[in-house]
Design an enzyme around this catalytic site. Sequence first.
Site, mmCIF file in Angstrom:
data_model
loop_
_atom_site.group_PDB
_atom_site.id
_atom_site.type_symbol
_atom_site.label_atom_id
_atom_site.label_comp_id
_atom_site.label_asym_id
_atom_site.label_seq_id
_atom_site.Cartn_x
_atom_site.Cartn_y
_atom_site.Cartn_z
ATOM 1 N N GLU A 2 0.810 -1.225 0.000
ATOM 2 C CA GLU A 2 0.000 0.000 0.000
ATOM 3 C C GLU A 2 0.843 1.274 0.000
ATOM 4 O O GLU A 2 0.299 2.377 -0.010
ATOM 5 C CB GLU A 2 -0.957 0.064 1.204
ATOM 6 N N GLY A 3 2.170 1.161 0.056
ATOM 7 C CA GLY A 3 3.017 2.330 0.270
ATOM 8 C C GLY A 3 3.221 2.632 1.735
ATOM 9 O O GLY A 3 3.758 3.685 2.102
#
Length: 338
Positions: free
Chosen positions: A306-307
């Site tokens: 997701e970062g």
Amino acid sequence: MLPDLTDLNTFRSLLKQAPGPDRETLRNAADRNAQLTKPPGALGRLEDLAIWYAGWRGDARPSVTAPQVVVFAANHGVAAQGVSAFPAAVTGQMVANFRAGGAAINQLARACGARLDVLALDLDRPTADFTLAPAMSGDDCLAALRAGWGSVDPASDLLVVGEMGIGNTTSAAAICHALYGGEAADWTGRGTGIDDAGLRIKTGVVARGVARQAAGAADGLDLLARLGGREIAAMAGAIAAARVLRIPVVLDGFICCTAAACLHDVCARALDHAVAGHQSDESAHAALLERLGKAPLLSLGLRLGEGSGGALAVNIVKAAVACHSGMATFDEAGVTGG
């Protein structure tokens, strides 16, 4: 202004011709660092980070005020082979969660003051199962690269790219196996938390896919099309766009670094504007970071994607820059011994 990506060879050329950091700014930032009210090297890697950041921004006394996080989502045909603990439908469900503000990356982006953008790429059209056919055509890969290329806000001053896509650790493992060799098991991890039986299935899928797709590949970009996913290609496009725009990048985990590795294979200088935000708990990430020559800023056992790890490390970069730009020099503070 970014030039248009008309074809994959144009992308390769733009990556190879991208500008580097401003050398005069690097010298000026290093000179300022030497005059700050601290013993030489006392802030460790924070000093190197600040000078690195200054060089890419062309400002010897910079600030980080407009970080951007972009999360790309796509579906993988190879997921049908049972390589994940979750069904492919979860990709779309998580996109809805991102847009509703309910995921970890929403909280972490907010905590580091970053704008968050979410781009879903043809969720109703998964890539092909790469054990049977190339994952993407050249046109599909180019379209995904262009989506990433156009997602970067030129006004941003620090970029994190993340992903969501059931099956994408399988694609990432296959790309790394094709790029760096060894055994499929060296690059294949548990991803979403598969058990031993699932890991054996996943490792076999990676081995078969690479055996079928890697022969004759021209470079990492070619492997990206044959073995990757749209979200991985989009991350590569965004990282490359940031390079052209001289926007520093904080890399996330194994999948993000795999996208970066495809660029690095095309041009050894392609990731000079990037630092590794963290070392994830995915088993092959440490080996990949070593291949890329990137020492992680954090190691917290994360394996979410997701970062998330990149966003968490944004505050490290911000702290480094704040110290560099905000501290007084010995002369300014009237401190003897500088």
